[in-house]
Scaffold this active site. Structure first.
Site, short mmCIF file in Angstrom:
data_model
loop_
_atom_site.label_atom_id
_atom_site.label_comp_id
_atom_site.label_asym_id
_atom_site.label_seq_id
_atom_site.Cartn_x
_atom_site.Cartn_y
_atom_site.Cartn_z
N CYS A 201 0.77 -1.15 0.19
CA CYS A 201 -0.21 -0.02 -0.03
C CYS A 201 0.73 1.14 0.01
O CYS A 201 1.01 1.91 1.14
CB CYS A 201 -0.91 0.13 1.20
SG CYS A 201 -1.97 -1.37 1.44
N ALA A 202 1.61 1.39 -1.12
CA ALA A 202 2.69 2.34 -1.00
C ALA A 202 2.57 3.86 -1.35
O ALA A 202 3.33 4.33 -0.83
CB ALA A 202 3.83 1.74 -2.13
N ALA A 203 1.58 4.32 -2.00
CA ALA A 203 1.40 5.49 -2.42
C ALA A 203 0.97 6.27 -1.22
O ALA A 203 0.61 6.08 -0.35
CB ALA A 203 0.30 5.54 -3.58
N CYS B 21 -1.03 4.89 10.95
CA CYS B 21 -0.93 6.26 11.55
C CYS B 21 -1.94 6.51 12.24
O CYS B 21 -2.43 7.64 12.46
CB CYS B 21 -0.46 7.14 10.40
SG CYS B 21 -2.07 7.40 9.42
#
Length: 414
Positions: free
Chosen positions: A245-247, A366
């Protein structure tokens, strides 16, 4: 356009149309005279940060709630009256009345005038109630999240989280060691060393993005707590790594940096336009090993199954970044986090199958919510006996003046 009119229009777009504040400002702030841009920005973010408290201050002076746009005009005017002491009260009230008349009619202007003058005479109201009620109102959080933090972390940590969310966090960046060194950046008096992450620096100016360091790709804007995720993953040169889930790619570029631009790094996102963001970031930072792909992290079709390390920085409720993203605090609902739990489980389940024996799996968010963090990892480990927990850590926002983060490092047996 004048500052207060712009701020009101922005708040209506953010609060009533669910527009992201940062995107709205990026697109429209140029319509405000340059000298007024700082004031407009301060009013917008200050009102969002103190939304519940501002409404509490004027709510008793109306028999019937005004329409949503006028309510926001009152919110932002009360914020200025009670929190921006250097601005003359008459200027705040006069502008609010004129805006109400301009956008509505004279009677509404008269009502706004009466309400704001009452608020000015009264000053800040005393807040009463139990621990949760008082803290929630004083820091403009929904009561349900204060109750949740109190239950999960205890009163003291809960209180510290809430007040930390009211603070303006420092601008942090990560030194890109593919292009420079931390020592070189710290020669610039506008930067000082970070407190938490290895390559973190803190900027004392207004905008990191406007610096030569950033434009030359020597810095990446990234909170210190966020920088810990790649450090926990601990990638090595020449390894094969998957970031599911990089973007927009901030953590991916840090991973590539730690790999010294050597090895294989597959980075995925479900949206094509966000894949392009990763490619643009890689180009700016001089990262050559990123292979950005459009992929569904709950399926991962066509992705091999023998990565040395896999990162799952999953979609989450974002309760660790409320000081930077007041939009979340304004719109958040208790049911939102529960809808994310199955998605997080699915991503973790799917990604774990791509870790080779002896390989590393890192799960991060986060947010500050044990249902999305510790309990999610515990559930996964219970169902996957071939994985063991090596370490897990929660970073609270008040500890290092950073965002709040959670990360768990697991290893596949064998």
């Amino acid at each position: 356009m004048k500052a207060r009119e712009f701020a009101w229009e922005a708040l209506c777009a953010i609060c009533l149309e669910n527009t992201y504040s940062n995107l709205y400002l990026r697109k429209h702030l140029d319509s405000v005279e340059e000298a007024d841009r700082s004031l407009a920005t301060m009013i917008i973010y200050g009102t969002l940060q103190n939304a519940r408290l501002c409404r509490y201050e004027w709510n008793d002076f109306v028999k019937r709630k005004p329409d949503d746009k006028i309510a926001l005009l009152l919110d932002m005017s009360v914020y200025q009256l009670l929190f921006m002491e250097k601005i003359p009260s008459y200027a705040i009230i006069n502008d609010a009345v004129e805006l109400a008349k301009k956008k509505s009619h004279a009677k509404v202007g008269n009502m706004v005038n009466a309400i704001l003058r009452n608020v000015m005479k009264q000053g800040k109201k005393e807040i009463s109630g139990n621990f949760v009620e008082k803290l929630a109102l004083e820091t403009s959080h929904p009561e349900w999240i204060v109750q949740m933090w109190k239950a999960q972390y205890g009163e003291e940590i809960c209180k510290n989280i809430c007040f930390s969310n009211m603070e303006t966090k420092p601008q942090s960046a990560r030194v890109n060691t593919l292009k420079t060194t931390k020592e070189e950046v710290l020669k610039d008096p506008m930067f000082e060393e970070g407190k938490l992450a290895k390559y973190a620096v803190v900027y004392k100016g207004t905008s990191i993005a406007s610096t030569t360091w950033y434009k030359e790709g020597k810095l990446a804007i990234q909170d210190e707590a966020s920088q810990l995720v790649a450090e926990v993953l601990d990638p090595k040169p020449k390894e094969s790594i998957l970031d599911v889930c990089a973007a927009p790619g901030t953590k991916s570029m840090h991973i590539a940096q730690l790999m010294e631009n050597k090895g294989e790094l597959i980075c995925g996102d479900i949206h094509e336009h966000r894949v392009k963001l990763m490619e643009e970031s890689a180009q700016r930072l001089g990262v050559k090993i990123v292979n950005a792909k459009c992929m569904d992290a709950t399926v991962l079709d066509g992705v091999k199954e023998d990565f040395d390390r896999v990162l799952c920085d999953v979609p989450c409720s974002g309760y660790g970044v409320l000081s930077r993203k007041s939009d979340i605090k304004y719109h958040m609902k208790s049911e939102d986090m529960d809808t994310l739990l199955p998605l997080q489980q699915s991503i973790l389940q799917c990604a774990s199958a791509k870790v080779k024996q002896g390989g590393i799996l890192v799960y991060s968010t986060c947010t500050l919510n044990k249902k999305e963090n510790e309990k999610q990892v515990a559930k996964f480990l219970k169902e996957h006996e071939d994985f063991i927990l090596l370490e897990e850590r929660t970073i609270f926002p008040f500890e290092y003046n950073s965002d709040g983060f959670y990360m768990a490092k697991m290893q596949r047996k064998g």
